[in-house]
Design a protein around this motif. Structure first.
Motif, short mmCIF file in Angstrom:
data_model
loop_
_atom_site.label_atom_id
_atom_site.label_comp_id
_atom_site.label_asym_id
_atom_site.label_seq_id
_atom_site.Cartn_x
_atom_site.Cartn_y
_atom_site.Cartn_z
N VAL A 723 0.84 -1.20 0.00
CA VAL A 723 0.00 0.00 0.00
C VAL A 723 0.88 1.25 0.00
O VAL A 723 0.60 2.23 -0.71
CB VAL A 723 -0.96 -0.01 1.21
N ILE A 724 1.96 1.24 0.78
CA ILE A 724 2.91 2.37 0.83
C ILE A 724 3.52 2.61 -0.55
O ILE A 724 3.56 3.74 -1.05
CB ILE A 724 4.03 2.10 1.86
N LEU A 725 4.02 1.54 -1.19
CA LEU A 725 4.65 1.66 -2.51
C LEU A 725 3.65 2.18 -3.55
O LEU A 725 3.98 3.04 -4.36
CB LEU A 725 5.21 0.31 -2.96
N LYS A 726 2.43 1.65 -3.52
CA LYS A 726 1.39 2.08 -4.45
C LYS A 726 1.08 3.56 -4.28
O LYS A 726 0.98 4.32 -5.25
CB LYS A 726 0.13 1.24 -4.25
N SER A 727 0.94 3.99 -3.02
CA SER A 727 0.62 5.40 -2.73
C SER A 727 1.75 6.32 -3.17
O SER A 727 1.51 7.41 -3.69
CB SER A 727 0.34 5.58 -1.24
N LEU A 728 3.00 5.88 -2.96
CA LEU A 728 4.15 6.68 -3.39
C LEU A 728 4.13 6.91 -4.90
O LEU A 728 4.31 8.02 -5.39
CB LEU A 728 5.46 5.99 -2.99
N VAL A 729 3.90 5.84 -5.65
CA VAL A 729 3.89 5.94 -7.11
C VAL A 729 2.73 6.82 -7.57
O VAL A 729 2.89 7.69 -8.43
CB VAL A 729 3.79 4.54 -7.75
N GLU A 730 1.53 6.60 -7.00
CA GLU A 730 0.35 7.36 -7.42
C GLU A 730 0.46 8.84 -7.05
O GLU A 730 -0.20 9.68 -7.67
CB GLU A 730 -0.91 6.74 -6.82
N ASN A 731 1.27 9.15 -6.03
CA ASN A 731 1.47 10.55 -5.61
C ASN A 731 2.80 11.11 -6.11
O ASN A 731 3.31 12.10 -5.56
CB ASN A 731 1.39 10.66 -4.09
N GLU A 732 3.35 10.44 -7.15
CA GLU A 732 4.58 10.89 -7.80
C GLU A 732 5.72 11.10 -6.80
O GLU A 732 6.46 12.07 -6.86
CB GLU A 732 4.31 12.17 -8.59
N PHE A 733 5.82 10.17 -5.86
CA PHE A 733 6.91 10.10 -4.87
C PHE A 733 6.94 11.32 -3.94
O PHE A 733 7.98 11.68 -3.40
CB PHE A 733 8.26 9.89 -5.56
N ASN A 734 5.76 11.92 -3.74
CA ASN A 734 5.61 13.00 -2.75
C ASN A 734 5.36 12.34 -1.40
O ASN A 734 4.25 11.87 -1.12
CB ASN A 734 4.45 13.91 -3.15
N VAL A 735 6.39 12.31 -0.54
CA VAL A 735 6.31 11.59 0.74
C VAL A 735 5.26 12.20 1.64
O VAL A 735 4.47 11.50 2.30
CB VAL A 735 7.69 11.56 1.42
N GLU A 736 5.21 13.54 1.71
CA GLU A 736 4.26 14.20 2.60
C GLU A 736 2.82 13.86 2.22
O GLU A 736 1.98 13.58 3.09
CB GLU A 736 4.46 15.72 2.55
#
Length: 812
Positions: A723-736
């Motif tokens: 889920v973390i990896l998917k969210s990172l990709v979908e948010n263009e690696f915006n950690v915040e």
């Protein structure tokens, strides 16, 4: 000996026994492999001492009807004798049945006597092999007027088994008849039979048509000098007269070429060698059984050994076939070898299943969780009933459980009525309902093409509405007051389709008790719709072409033609241009049909039509029936391989199911499983919600695993990582942004915990990347196999993107 080795041995023995028992299947597989090897070799040039003179289709058309007058054979023999050929073989049975030919027998006989080098053909009856001898119940020789005791004859018979074999000597009482090819060779041959080795295309022989040879003689060509001391075979190549066979190099090889190859094999001792066939039947299974002791296929070294063994055996067999003409039973290597590899795959899979027995399918886990919560609710309700008062703790737990159970049973959207919103104008054109631009373009083409008499080809996948389009064309045409006749060409065999379209006359075949009009006659002055025209055979396509070119049809069993005036609209779900290239559809017919093409786009490419079509189909079922939001979303998300027809069937099915439960509300449970599989409550939702409720504490992974039914802790941790990896990709690696999305909270402390988890996952990837020198993604992925091992497959694509992002940003 462990269980795995015993299993492998059992699989190989079983596969071998099946092949031993199914002899014809084994021989067919052997022949297919042998033919493949021969074809791969490119072939060998046939003996240049053999020349073929054949009567082609064009020769027979010019020289007269079959059988050719025998004075022509006499002329051929005369000229070939003058050219000092070694032998002349007449691969044509000169029967005494043709009375009209007998007037030339004396002339032909004199030429045969004068030549002294002619071999005539004979034919044996039924052949049986008894005690290694070939016996026949009858032998037919040429016309008695052509024979004397000095004339040579040879039989033309061959036996079809896994290949083509010729009995070299056939006995009938006291008569011993040599094979035609053996008689031409003029040598002794030890074998009792010859399995023919077709070493090339028959075009590889020096060959001339009868008329070409006549031209050479007439023009006194220098090529005639090459006939000296050659063996010449005279025969038929016209496919309508000569029996043809299929070989590795020729789809249609005439009998004359079969005997030419047999002669080549005898002269050069390169017939197929069967001496080691039985030995190979025993050797190959033993070889595989010996190899089994190399353990599991999934040891990398053993993978290499499997590969090397396969390459070695196939290469060695290839050389045996093409250099020494050996026949081996490769089926007893290939099939048990494939069975062994499949067995290792299954063993590996079962081993993995055993190691990961706690990792349950998410659907099963959700079902188990629902059952557990229902039991837990029953327990709490009993505790509440005996408490005597209303403890707030129990009341809250019961409410929470009821909420969880309800959510697991059905999504909220599945309980809410959908308002079917349609953007744009809804059009209904002769029952074609649409709102999309792509369908509007189709309708415009219909309006332009319909008033003409041009042939129209409608293309599109199954279920897109090709017949509706065809009917609309008819209704807009000048023929609208005449008949519209539809025929599904793909559903009928050639013979039935021909009689159905063109009709038949009385007595044309068994059961034809009266004349019958065909569909073309019924559609006269109107329109005929030929659906699935791409499925028709070439033979039928020729007849269709004639109708399109001349408007003439010929009934089955009739010799007269009738004129029809029909507008043809054809349809297909195939790409006819591709089928033309594959030689499965006639090019001239394709261009005749494709005067105007109308291509109907599939439903998945015009998603905006789904809502309007769904609404139309719902109203057709019942004016008061409604659907849930979840159902409407599922209909819009589905790919619709069956297009509009599938959508209509799904809604009809759902309406029936709903009505059977006295509902006018269609829910997800009324839809087929394949449509709703992605709309149900997911395991990822449960994991994240549980972790959020525990504020992503240090022990939240373990507690969530216990809460969800004592599942494996690794399953929870890897789903969370996914889920973390998917969210990172979908948010263009915006950690915040990822932290806010995953945490689902406004609390800074929870943000810090989630961010720490994200940084840990990324740091692990970065540190491993720095240890690897290459930047090639495929190689990196292979080295990162441990990172993918327990991660659910649906998240692998996101791990791929994270690795690529690190490479792109120079984190190495």
């Amino acid at each position: 000996m462990n269980r795995k080795i015993i299993t492998r041995i059992g699989v190989v023995i079983f596969a071998s026994l099946v092949l031993y028992i199914a002899q014809s299947f084994r021989e067919d597989v052997d022949a297919s492999i042998n033919n493949f090897f021969v074809k791969m070799s490119g072939g060998t040039s046939p003996d240049t001492n053999i020349i073929i003179i054949h009567f082609s289709e064009q020769d027979i058309a010019q020289l007269g009807p079959w059988p050719i007058k025998r004075n022509y054979y006499a002329l051929l023999i005369n000229q070939l004798t003058k050219l000092e050929v070694k032998k002349i073989g007449i691969e044509i049975f000169l029967s005494s049945r043709f009375v009209t030919q007998s007037v030339y027998d004396n002339l032909l006989k004199k030429e045969i006597e004068r030549s002294g080098r002619v071999v005539l053909s004979s034919i044996a009856g039924r052949i049986n092999e008894i005690n290694n001898l070939y016996l026949t119940d009858s032998l037919s020789f040429p016309s008695p007027k052509l024979l004397n005791e000095e004339f040579l004859t040879g039989h033309l018979n061959y036996i079809r088994n896994s290949g083509y074999s010729i009995p070299l000597i056939i006995r009938n009482n006291d008569i011993r008849e040599k094979a035609f090819s053996l008689q031409l060779a003029g040598i002794e041959y030890e074998a009792k039979s010859l399995e023919i080795n077709f070493i090339s295309r028959w075009a590889g022989f020096k060959k001339y048509s009868a008329l070409e040879f006549t031209d050479l003689v007439f023009n006194k060509s220098s090529k005639l000098n090459k006939f000296k001391n050659k063996v010449v075979i005279i025969g038929i190549s016209d496919p309508q007269i000569a029996v043809s066979i299929q070989t590795p190099f020729d789809d249609q090889l005439p009998g004359i070429a079969l005997h030419a190859f047999a002669l080549d094999n005898i002269i050069n001792s390169r017939g197929i060698n069967n001496s080691y066939y039985i030995f190979s039947i025993l050797l190959f299974p033993i070889l595989i059984l010996a190899f089994i002791f190399y353990r599991s296929l999934f040891d990398k070294k053993v993978v290499l050994k499997y590969l090397l063994l396969g390459i070695f055996i196939l290469t060695f067999s290839f050389l045996l076939v093409n250099l020494f003409y050996w026949k081996t039973s490769l089926a007893l290597f290939v099939i048990p070898f494939i069975a062994l590899i499949a067995c290792d795959f299954v063993l590996h899979f079962l081993e993995g299943q055993s190691e990961l027995k706690d990792v349950l399918d998410e659907t099963t886990l959700l079902r188990n969780l629902l059952h557990a919560k229902e039991n837990q609710l029953l327990t709490l309700q009993k505790e509440f009933d005996t408490a005597g008062e209303e403890p707030s703790r129990l009341v809250e737990k019961i409410k929470a459980l009821k909420s969880d159970i309800e959510r697991l049973k059905e999504n909220e959207d599945d309980r809410s009525e959908a308002k079917i919103v349609i953007e744009g104008n809804v059009e209904n054109f002769n029952e074609i309902v649409y709102t999309s631009t792509s369908m509007a373009n189709v309708i415009e083409i219909i309006k332009k093409a319909a008033p003409t008499d041009a042939t129209i080809l409608i293309t599109g996948e199954s279920g897109t509405g090709k017949e509706l389009v065809a009917h609309s064309i008819h209704l807009l045409s000048k023929r609208k007051d005449k008949k519209f006749v539809a025929v599904n060409c793909g559903a009928l065999t050639d013979s039935i389709l021909e009689s159905e379209l063109f009709g038949y006359v009385r007595g044309a075949f068994t059961g034809a008790f009266a004349d019958k009009q065909g569909r073309f006659e019924l559609a006269n002055e109107g329109t005929i719709f030929l659906d699935e025209v791409g499925e028709t055979s070439e033979n039928f396509q020729v007849k269709m072409l004639r109708v399109l070119q001349s408007g003439e049809i010929e009934k089955v069993g009739s010799t007269t033609t009738n004129k029809v005036n029909v507008r043809v609209v054809a349809a297909t779900n195939k790409d006819l241009s591709v089928r033309v290239k594959e030689k499965k559809f006639r090019e001239d017919l394709y261009y005749r049909l494709n005067v105007i093409m109308i291509n109907i786009p599939p439903l998945r490419e015009r998603k905006e039509d789904i809502n309007v079509l769904a609404k139309s189909f719902l109203q057709a079922e019942s004016p008061d029936i409604i659907i849930s939001k979840a159902v409407l979303q599922a209909l819009n998300d589905y790919k619709w391989k069956g297009n509009v027809r599938e959508l209509q069937s799904v809604i009809k099915r759902a309406a029936i199911f709903a009505k059977s439960e006295q509902r006018n509300f269609i829910r997800l449970s009324d839809l087929p499983k394949e449509i709703v599989k992605e709309t149900r409550y997911t395991f990822d939702d449960l994991v994240i919600e549980s972790l959020r409720s525990k504020k992503f504490s240090h022990s939240s992974i373990t507690e969530t695993a216990n809460e969800l039914g004592n599942v494996n802790r690794t399953l929870i941790a890897e789903n969370f990582r996914g889920v973390i990896l998917k969210s990172l990709v979908e948010n263009e690696f915006n950690v915040e942004q990822t932290v806010l999305l995953v945490s689902g909270s406004d609390e800074d402390e929870i943000h810090k915990r989630v961010q720490a988890k994200i940084q840990t996952f990324l740091s692990n990837i970065e540190n491993d990347l720095k240890k690897i020198e290459t930047e090639n993604f495929a190689e990196l992925k292979n080295r990162f196999s441990s990172k993918y091992k327990n991660l659910p497959v649906k998240f692998h694509q996101y791990l791929d993107e994270v690795i690529k992002w690190n490479i792109k940003n120079g984190i190495k």
